[in-house]
Design a protein around this motif. Structure first.
Motif, PDB file in Angstrom:
ATOM      1  N   PRO A 120      34.106  -8.922  69.189  1.00 56.88           N
ATOM      2  CA  PRO A 120      33.172  -8.473  70.224  1.00 56.88           C
ATOM      3  C   PRO A 120      33.407  -9.177  71.555  1.00 56.88           C
ATOM      4  O   PRO A 120      33.965 -10.270  71.594  1.00 56.88           O
ATOM      5  CB  PRO A 120      31.810  -8.869  69.651  1.00 56.88           C
ATOM      6  N   CYS A 167      35.952 -13.539  74.476  1.00 62.43           N
ATOM      7  CA  CYS A 167      35.524 -12.774  73.292  1.00 62.43           C
ATOM      8  C   CYS A 167      35.450 -13.711  72.073  1.00 62.43           C
ATOM      9  O   CYS A 167      35.989 -14.807  72.086  1.00 62.43           O
ATOM     10  CB  CYS A 167      36.537 -11.689  72.967  1.00 62.43           C
ATOM     11  N   LEU A 168      34.796 -13.225  71.025  1.00 62.03           N
ATOM     12  CA  LEU A 168      34.771 -13.966  69.773  1.00 62.03           C
ATOM     13  C   LEU A 168      35.626 -13.265  68.727  1.00 62.03           C
ATOM     14  O   LEU A 168      35.772 -12.042  68.743  1.00 62.03           O
ATOM     15  CB  LEU A 168      33.342 -14.062  69.220  1.00 62.03           C
ATOM     16  N   ILE A 187      27.868  -7.574  64.382  1.00 63.07           N
ATOM     17  CA  ILE A 187      27.629  -8.261  63.110  1.00 63.07           C
ATOM     18  C   ILE A 187      26.827  -7.349  62.176  1.00 63.07           C
ATOM     19  O   ILE A 187      27.121  -7.244  60.977  1.00 63.07           O
ATOM     20  CB  ILE A 187      26.911  -9.621  63.327  1.00 63.07           C
ATOM     21  N   ASN A 235      28.290 -15.778  74.104  1.00 59.74           N
ATOM     22  CA  ASN A 235      28.738 -15.126  72.876  1.00 59.74           C
ATOM     23  C   ASN A 235      28.571 -16.048  71.668  1.00 59.74           C
ATOM     24  O   ASN A 235      28.104 -15.631  70.601  1.00 59.74           O
ATOM     25  CB  ASN A 235      30.206 -14.712  73.003  1.00 59.74           C
ATOM     26  N   ILE A 238      35.184 -13.031  64.804  1.00 63.11           N
ATOM     27  CA  ILE A 238      34.179 -13.376  63.795  1.00 63.11           C
ATOM     28  C   ILE A 238      34.653 -12.883  62.429  1.00 63.11           C
ATOM     29  O   ILE A 238      34.909 -11.691  62.256  1.00 63.11           O
ATOM     30  CB  ILE A 238      32.817 -12.722  64.124  1.00 63.11           C
ATOM     31  N   ALA A 242      26.148 -15.459  68.365  1.00 60.66           N
ATOM     32  CA  ALA A 242      26.647 -15.403  66.985  1.00 60.66           C
ATOM     33  C   ALA A 242      25.858 -16.364  66.095  1.00 60.66           C
ATOM     34  O   ALA A 242      25.433 -16.003  64.983  1.00 60.66           O
ATOM     35  CB  ALA A 242      28.135 -15.740  66.946  1.00 60.66           C
ATOM     36  N   PRO A 278      27.503 -10.617  74.287  1.00 55.87           N
ATOM     37  CA  PRO A 278      26.541 -11.100  73.287  1.00 55.87           C
ATOM     38  C   PRO A 278      25.613 -10.035  72.710  1.00 55.87           C
ATOM     39  O   PRO A 278      25.412  -9.996  71.501  1.00 55.87           O
ATOM     40  CB  PRO A 278      25.726 -12.163  74.045  1.00 55.87           C
ATOM     41  N   SER A 279      25.057  -9.165  73.561  1.00 58.04           N
ATOM     42  CA  SER A 279      23.983  -8.326  73.026  1.00 58.04           C
ATOM     43  C   SER A 279      24.030  -6.897  73.542  1.00 58.04           C
ATOM     44  O   SER A 279      24.250  -6.654  74.728  1.00 58.04           O
ATOM     45  CB  SER A 279      22.625  -8.942  73.393  1.00 58.04           C
ATOM     46  N   VAL A 315      28.183  -8.847  70.043  1.00 61.63           N
ATOM     47  CA  VAL A 315      28.048  -9.776  68.922  1.00 61.63           C
ATOM     48  C   VAL A 315      26.934  -9.304  67.989  1.00 61.63           C
ATOM     49  O   VAL A 315      27.130  -9.190  66.778  1.00 61.63           O
ATOM     50  CB  VAL A 315      27.759 -11.207  69.423  1.00 61.63           C
ATOM     51  N   ASP A 316      25.766  -8.978  68.538  1.00 60.89           N
ATOM     52  CA  ASP A 316      24.625  -8.672  67.653  1.00 60.89           C
ATOM     53  C   ASP A 316      24.822  -7.372  66.870  1.00 60.89           C
ATOM     54  O   ASP A 316      24.791  -7.360  65.647  1.00 60.89           O
ATOM     55  CB  ASP A 316      23.291  -8.682  68.437  1.00 60.89           C
ATOM     56  N   VAL A 332      33.625 -18.500  62.965  1.00 64.49           N
ATOM     57  CA  VAL A 332      33.678 -17.983  64.333  1.00 64.49           C
ATOM     58  C   VAL A 332      34.676 -18.770  65.175  1.00 64.49           C
ATOM     59  O   VAL A 332      34.745 -19.995  65.090  1.00 64.49           O
ATOM     60  CB  VAL A 332      32.280 -18.067  65.013  1.00 64.49           C
TER      61      VAL A 332
END
Lengths: 118, 398, 222
Positions: C110, C92-93, C131, C173, C95, C177, C113-114, C127-128, C152
């Motif tokens: 998150p 995970c990230l 944010i 991920n 952010i 970001a 990624p998407s 992520v998308d 990040v």
């Protein structure tokens, strides 16, 4: 008698080596099914101790190929897997023996004697 | 008796909302921010419920529910939270007054927790006056619950504050008949409750086999202490496993069902286990041979754990060679859950704890995450009468 | 029953915070507001937004700097004081998006990624969409989009799945970001990403200063 050990675990190979080398010659150690086939062809062992769960090619596939090219090959599956369907696939692939991990030394030697005696 | 798995999602949401309203109420009373960390539904043997409450001193309230939902709810503060609540609400007061403040807060929070259920069922749930509870293990659990026959569904939420000063648990244990009525099994793809129970028992026997394998390999006496099947929102799986540091292995298995298995030892246990296999040269150093030994142990435990499923289902389940891991539980679970979250919103988390009952030094947790859709298929096909056919002797096959 | 706000030294005091997206139901009470990539960022069931736009006790408490706000997977929070924290970052990230002028920061956690335009899925899991939700929430709380900066961390390969097609989830991920911030024109001013270790992240809400603790004992200030 020459025994080939095929197991992806360094730890398990060393355990098997300790058990076997008192009575047998170790004819190589393979880390995966492809190496097992290669070493079998190069070293012509009398017996293979074959793990099932290995990377690249598993032990059932390797056994299948070894017994295909050498119908007289003797293979004992030496695996953690205790599933009936897997045991049946091992028989189909041409294995003559089956040891489940964790094992004790006497049961390994006993199974080898059984298989070698045919 | 049928269980509609989709309705479990609804009930998990109700439990989470209930816990959230309790958390909000507690924040309003104390001025301390709290956060619902985890909500899940477990299927456990009643005798194992007490493990929820071991290893700490808890105090709180227990209330009986009657009406649209029969059963019991227990709300407990850990000892730090008890101090915090009493200090805020009854500063400098005597013990009796402090206890009374805990009782009253427990009562308020529990009411908030139950309201949502009553609203959802569009019916009345009567609440008994609270009973003050204190202690650990079975001290805080109702005798009727722990003595019950068969497995029980337990709705559980863990609420935490960032400083750890205001953590509490809410447990709801509905009576079986009452829950089944509430769960409304009026759908085609409902699963017999018995099959869930049987699958859970199969998993326990797999964990026992894994534990025996540890004992055979290491000489350490082991026992399966807790075994439960939990229904968890997918995002909450890592938090359910927790932030503790673990050493162990992760395997992916394919077949029916496919999924992941993480076998995680706390660090002293991991060192003890590997020390028994190969003497470790330096403390905490995980060299290649040590990692290899840990992986082989994981390999053998995995087989012990999943072979029973395959044998009962007369299928085969393959597993990947193990991957060595050493990190926080949440970090280890996140890539696994990331893969699963692409296709499912909830997961069945099968969780078994293996430990030594003597000194408590050895502790290992098995977390299995089967693919949700495949598990449903497995449950549909599961023949209950084969459930004890978990073990096969190779000598009988060869 | 007497209430004594702020008597707990460590946690006392109030500042803005909100949290969304932890859990979802079949009918999320989503607000009608659209932002890039869809919203769905607020008002869903379960985790209700708390103290949105104002402090719970109506005051910006001077000792609010001690307050800690925990953020779990697939959640975010926005705050003007105290510390935003998240732990157990594997693939995970973590952010942090912040406006140093307005003294507002956010922390998003998150997992993937998407969201691929699937608005039924919780935004903060991705992520998308995460944010997007965070930028909306920051601007609503008084931040200027043009002043936003980002940091990040995370994106590790804690479990080495040898057979992943190409990049690991963590790598994907991180790439997502960078791409999203690039599209927003938000400067990515700090990164401590990748590798094989889990991480814990802390964001000082007032300044956007970030501390990253890795499980191998290496700490980094961003």
């Amino acid at each position: 008698m020459k025994v080939l050990i095929a197991d992806d675990s360094e730890f398990m190979r060393s355990l098997l080596r300790e058990i076997l080398e008192e009575e047998y010659t170790i004819a190589g150690e393979a880390e995966n099914g492809v190496e097992a086939i290669e070493l079998y062809n190069e070293n012509d062992p009398d017996l293979v101790m074959m793990d099932i769960v290995m990377p690249i090619r598993d032990g059932i596939e390797a056994t299948d190929e070894i017994t295909e090219s050498d119908p007289g090959a003797k293979v004992i599956m030496c695996t953690s897997v205790g599933q009936e369907q897997k045991m049946k696939s091992a028989i189909q692939a041409g294995a003559q023996g089956y040891i489940t991990k964790p094992f004790q030394k006497p049961s390994v030697l006993e199974e080898i004697e059984n298989v070698v005696a045919g | 008796m049928q269980i509609d798995i989709d309705s479990l999602e609804t009930y998990n949401r109700l439990a989470r909302e209930g816990a959230q309203s309790a958390a909000t109420a507690l924040s309003a009373l104390t001025g301390i921010e709290t956060h619902v960390e985890v909500t899940n539904i477990s299927l456990v043997a009643p005798s194992e419920l007490e493990y929820e409450y071991l290893g700490g001193e808890f105090s709180g309230v227990r209330i009986g529910l009657d009406g649209a939902l029969d059963g019991e709810t227990v709300l407990t503060f850990d000892s730090a939270a008890r101090e915090t609540v009493a200090d805020v609400l009854a500063p400098g007061a005597d013990e009796g007054m402090r206890r009374s403040s805990i009782e009253e807060v427990g009562n308020i929070l529990t009411s908030g927790f139950i309201d949502g259920w009553a609203d959802h069922l569009d019916a009345v749930i009567d609440i008994s006056p609270p009973t003050y509870v204190e202690g650990s293990g079975t001290d805080v659990l109702p005798a009727e619950t722990t003595g019950a026959d068969g497995q029980v569904f337990v709705f559980r939420s863990r609420v935490e504050s960032a400083s750890g000063s205001l953590d509490f648990h809410i447990l709801l244990v509905p009576e079986r008949e009452s829950l089944v009525e509430a769960l409304d099994p009026a759908t085609d793809d409902a699963i017999p409750f018995e099959k869930l129970e049987v699958f859970n028992e199969m998993t326990k026997s797999g964990a026992e086999r894994a534990a025996e394998n540890v004992t055979t390999m290491t000489g350490l006496e082991t026992d399966v202490e807790v075994n439960r099947m939990r229904f968890v929102p997918i995002d909450a799986v890592p938090a359910t496993v927790g932030d503790r540091r673990y050493v162990g292995t992760v395997m992916e298995y394919t077949g029916k069902p496919s999924g992941y298995l993480a076998i995680l030892f706390d660090r002293p246990s991991a060192e003890a286990v590997v020390d028994a296999l190969v003497p470790m040269e330096t403390d905490g150093e995980w060299g290649e041979m040590e990692q290899s030994a840990m992986k082989e142990l994981g390999n053998i435990m995995t087989s012990g754990f999943i072979d029973g499923w395959a044998n009962v289902l007369e299928s085969s389940i393959d597993h990947s060679p193990p991957t060595f891991v050493s990190d926080m539980g949440t970090s280890i679970m996140s890539p696994i859950v990331g893969r699963m979250a692409q296709t499912q919103e909830h997961a069945f988390l099968l969780d078994s704890t293996i430990q030594t009952d003597t000194d408590g030094v050895f502790r290992c947790e098995l977390f299995a995450l089967p693919d949700g859709a495949e598990l449903r298929e497995v449950l549909e096909e599961l023949l209950v009468e084969r459930a004890d056919q978990t073990r096969v002797d190779p000598d009988e096959v060869f | 029953m007497a209430r004594l706000p702020g008597s707990e030294g460590d946690d006392g005091g109030g500042s803005e915070s909100r949290r969304t997206g932890g859990n979802r139901g079949e009918s999320g009470g989503r607000s009608g507001r659209e932002s890039r990539g869809g919203d769905g960022s607020r008002g869903r069931d379960g985790d209700r937004i708390r103290g949105r736009g104002q402090n719970r006790d109506g005051s910006e408490n001077a000792n609010g700097s001690g307050k800690r706000i925990k953020v779990s997977i697939a959640e975010f929070a926005v705050a003007s004081a105290g510390t935003l924290t998240t732990s157990g970052l594997g693939s995970c990230l973590g952010i942090a998006v912040y406006d140093p002028d307005a003294g507002l920061s956010s922390l998003l956690h998150p997992m993937l990624p998407s969201r691929n335009g699937d608005d039924d899925r919780p935004p903060a899991r991705f992520v998308d969409s995460g944010i997007d939700a965070v930028v909306d929430a920051l601007c609503e709380a008084g931040a200027r989009e043009s002043a936003l900066r980002a940091k990040v961390t995370g994106g590790a390969a804690v479990v080495d799945f040898g057979d992943d097609d190409g990049a690991s989830i963590g790598d994907r991920n991180i790439a997502a970001a960078r791409e999203v911030f690039d599209e927003y024109g938000v400067d990515l001013v700090g990164e401590e990403v990748g590798g094989g270790c889990g991480r814990t992240m802390r964001v000082d809400a007032a300044t956007g200063a970030v501390t990253v603790e890795r499980t191998d004992g290496v700490d980094t200030m961003l």
